[in-house]
Scaffold this active site. Structure first.
Site, PDB file in Angstrom:
ATOM      1  N   CYS A 112       0.838  -1.197   0.000  1.00 20.80           N
ATOM      2  CA  CYS A 112       0.000   0.000   0.000  1.00 20.80           C
ATOM      3  C   CYS A 112       0.879   1.255   0.000  1.00 20.80           C
ATOM      4  CB  CYS A 112      -0.950  -0.073   1.204  1.00 20.80           C
ATOM      5  SG  CYS A 112      -2.353   1.042   1.175  1.00 20.80           S
ATOM      6  N   HIS A 136      -0.537   1.177  -3.379  1.00 19.31           N
ATOM      7  CA  HIS A 136      -1.932   1.594  -3.479  1.00 19.31           C
ATOM      8  C   HIS A 136      -2.041   2.640  -4.593  1.00 19.31           C
ATOM      9  CE1 HIS A 136      -5.834   3.336  -2.399  1.00 19.31           C
ATOM     10  NE2 HIS A 136      -6.068   2.147  -1.862  1.00 19.31           N
TER      11      HIS A 136
END
Length: 199
Positions: A112, A136
């Site tokens: 992420c 992400h």
């Protein structure tokens, strides 16, 4: 004689605002594989860490504790979560650990927004070819110019492993198991989890 799993050790960093799924799933899956995991808090001197959705985690140790022998670990994992990722990516000790581990061909992993720590650690600056990386989508614009950015759920480039978000945390963690102690152990760990993907 110790098994290969029990002799492997991993650090999972955590800070205020870390994403709890990404943190806990990494810790859980690695421990299921028999890997020794140290949950290491950054920029908090004691007590629990409050994650991005309010879940409170009690770290095993706190960065700066001189009794922790960082050099004895085989992997370092950076979870996402906007607040936590910012703290981890800006911490000088974390950046140094990530850079040193990568240079020593130890596993460096981020999921992420945690992938921003790969950038701030300056790992790419020592290489002639751009590393393949993912993150992400919300932070991809901060990585595309410096790295070879991919949109795969998990990206492995040598000893660097990156992934996209909470929904990819199991795949990410099992890939770490595969790299640290072998795909057979990863499959053994995955079997009782009732997953909808294969390794």
């Amino acid at each position: 004689m110790a098994s290969a799993s029990s002799s492997k050790k991993a650090i999972v960093f955590v800070a205020q605002g870390s994403e709890e799924m990404e943190t806990v799933i990494a810790v859980d899956v690695l421990r299921r594989a028999g890997i020794q995991v140290l949950v290491l808090a950054v920029e908090i001197p004691s007590g629990p860490v409050t994650c991005s959705r309010g879940v409170r985690l009690v770290p095993d140790a706190y960065l700066g504790d001189d009794s922790i022998k960082i050099s004895t670990f085989d992997a370092a994992v950076v979870p996402g979560g906007v607040g936590g990722a910012e703290i981890l990516s800006q911490n000088a000790q974390v950046r140094c650990i990530l850079s040193d581990f990568h240079a020593q061909h130890k596993i460096v992993a981020a999921i992420c927004a945690g992938a921003l720590a790969i950038k701030t650690a300056g790992i790419q600056s020592h290489l002639s070819e751009p590393l393949c990386i993912t993150s992400h989508p919300s932070v991809s614009d901060q990585l595309v110019d410096e790295f070879s950015y991919k949109e795969d759920r998990v990206v492995v480039d040598g000893n660097l492993v990156t992934s996209r978000g909470p929904g990819t945390a199991l795949e990410f963690s099992l890939r770490l198991v595969s790299l640290l102690v072998g795909v057979d152990k990863a499959r053994e760990v995955a079997a009782p989890m009732v997953l909808n993907f294969s390794l």
